[in-house]
Design a protein around this motif. Structure first.
Motif, PDB file in Angstrom:
ATOM      1  N   ALA A 117       0.821  -1.213   0.000  1.00  0.00           N
ATOM      2  CA  ALA A 117       0.000   0.000   0.000  1.00  0.00           C
ATOM      3  C   ALA A 117       0.858   1.269   0.000  1.00  0.00           C
ATOM      4  CB  ALA A 117      -0.940  -0.007   1.206  1.00  0.00           C
ATOM      5  N   VAL A 118       1.876   1.321   0.861  1.00  0.00           N
ATOM      6  CA  VAL A 118       2.690   2.537   0.920  1.00  0.00           C
ATOM      7  C   VAL A 118       3.554   2.695  -0.328  1.00  0.00           C
ATOM      8  CG1 VAL A 118       2.619   2.708   3.434  1.00  0.00           C
ATOM      9  CG2 VAL A 118       4.529   1.531   2.353  1.00  0.00           C
ATOM     10  N   ILE A 123       4.683   5.837  -5.149  1.00  0.00           N
ATOM     11  CA  ILE A 123       4.758   5.944  -6.613  1.00  0.00           C
ATOM     12  C   ILE A 123       3.899   7.103  -7.114  1.00  0.00           C
ATOM     13  CG2 ILE A 123       4.028   4.801  -8.764  1.00  0.00           C
ATOM     14  CD1 ILE A 123       4.982   2.152  -7.447  1.00  0.00           C
ATOM     15  N   LEU A 124       2.769   7.336  -6.435  1.00  0.00           N
ATOM     16  CA  LEU A 124       1.830   8.384  -6.854  1.00  0.00           C
ATOM     17  C   LEU A 124       2.069   9.712  -6.129  1.00  0.00           C
ATOM     18  CD1 LEU A 124      -1.250   6.055  -7.126  1.00  0.00           C
ATOM     19  CD2 LEU A 124       0.045   7.081  -9.011  1.00  0.00           C
ATOM     20  N   ASN A 125       3.203   9.823  -5.436  1.00  0.00           N
ATOM     21  CA  ASN A 125       3.643  11.073  -4.796  1.00  0.00           C
ATOM     22  C   ASN A 125       2.713  11.601  -3.714  1.00  0.00           C
ATOM     23  OD1 ASN A 125       6.029  11.306  -6.445  1.00  0.00           O
ATOM     24  ND2 ASN A 125       4.638  11.833  -8.116  1.00  0.00           N
ATOM     25  N   ARG A 129       2.672   7.851   6.184  1.00  0.00           N
ATOM     26  CA  ARG A 129       3.516   7.256   7.215  1.00  0.00           C
ATOM     27  C   ARG A 129       2.711   6.162   7.912  1.00  0.00           C
ATOM     28  NH1 ARG A 129       8.090   9.891  10.725  1.00  0.00           N
ATOM     29  NH2 ARG A 129       8.587   8.130  12.048  1.00  0.00           N
ATOM     30  N   VAL A 130       3.305   5.009   8.078  1.00  0.00           N
ATOM     31  CA  VAL A 130       2.657   3.908   8.790  1.00  0.00           C
ATOM     32  C   VAL A 130       2.698   4.236  10.274  1.00  0.00           C
ATOM     33  CG1 VAL A 130       2.725   1.440   9.310  1.00  0.00           C
ATOM     34  CG2 VAL A 130       3.387   2.257   7.021  1.00  0.00           C
ATOM     35  N   PHE A 150      -2.872  -1.195  11.706  1.00  0.00           N
ATOM     36  CA  PHE A 150      -2.043   0.001  11.593  1.00  0.00           C
ATOM     37  C   PHE A 150      -2.824   0.998  10.751  1.00  0.00           C
ATOM     38  CE2 PHE A 150       0.956  -3.235  12.668  1.00  0.00           C
ATOM     39  CZ  PHE A 150       1.982  -2.593  13.344  1.00  0.00           C
ATOM     40  N   GLY A 151      -2.439   2.261  10.844  1.00  0.00           N
ATOM     41  CA  GLY A 151      -3.067   3.281  10.025  1.00  0.00           C
ATOM     42  C   GLY A 151      -2.019   4.001   9.205  1.00  0.00           C
ATOM     43  N   ILE A 152      -2.463   4.464   8.037  1.00  0.00           N
ATOM     44  CA  ILE A 152      -1.571   5.199   7.140  1.00  0.00           C
ATOM     45  C   ILE A 152      -2.269   6.505   6.750  1.00  0.00           C
ATOM     46  CG2 ILE A 152      -0.212   5.129   5.022  1.00  0.00           C
ATOM     47  CD1 ILE A 152      -0.727   1.998   5.111  1.00  0.00           C
TER      48      ILE A 152
END
Length: 170
Positions: A117-118, A123-125, A129-130, A150-152
């Motif tokens: 996911a991160v 890649i998409l700028n 942060r995890v 966890f949350g991002i």
């Protein structure tokens, strides 16, 4: 500059990236092909504020970094929650392992999903942060049905708000 996150075009773009991150997490490789990954996206201001308030509340129990992270969450356009359920796979425990093999493989699935996911956000700028703190608060609020989470948080400011933790820059 801080108003930029309230621009609908930016917010919609960040939400689109959050959805692509969900796909990356869901399609990430899993031990024995067993799907135990759970994903949820928060993008409305009320849910994000509820999460931030819970994080501040939990800072009294878990440490001040929960409150610091809550500040980042408040300034985010979306938050991707990724968790896992512990599913028994029937794996035999290696003799030297302290944790049982089923639990380890389930949590490794979670780590691979988060990494996928991160990577997509990067890649998409879209800054991200995890955060362990986000996952704990989300579980406490019942926002995600997972044994571990966890949350991002995601943002698109000219400078990442997640690493030097100073906004706006001096």
């Amino acid at each position: 500059m801080a108003q930029r996150m309230h621009d609908n075009t930016i917010s919609e773009a960040v939400l689109s990236v959050a959805k692509l991150m969900a796909i990356s997490a869901i399609t990430a490789p899993k031990a024995r092909g067993i799907d135990n990954v759970v994903v949820k996206i928060l993008s409305d201001r009320d849910s994000i504020e509820l999460l931030a308030k819970k994080m501040e509340e939990l800072s009294k129990e878990y440490g001040e970094f929960f409150a610091r992270d809550a500040s980042n969450v408040r300034r985010s356009a979306a938050v991707v929650l990724i968790g896992c359920k512990i599913i028994r796979m029937g794996l035999k425990n290696p003799a030297k392992w302290v944790l049982d093999a089923d639990t380890v493989c389930n949590i490794v699935n979670l780590g691979i999903a988060i990494g996928s996911a991160v990577k997509t956000a990067s890649i998409l700028n879209v800054d991200n942060r995890v955060m362990f703190s986000v996952g704990v608060a989300a579980q406490e609020l019942g926002l995600i049905d997972a044994d571990y989470a966890f949350g991002i948080p995601l943002s698109a400011y000219p400078k990442s708000i997640y690493f030097d933790r100073v906004w706006p820059p001096k």
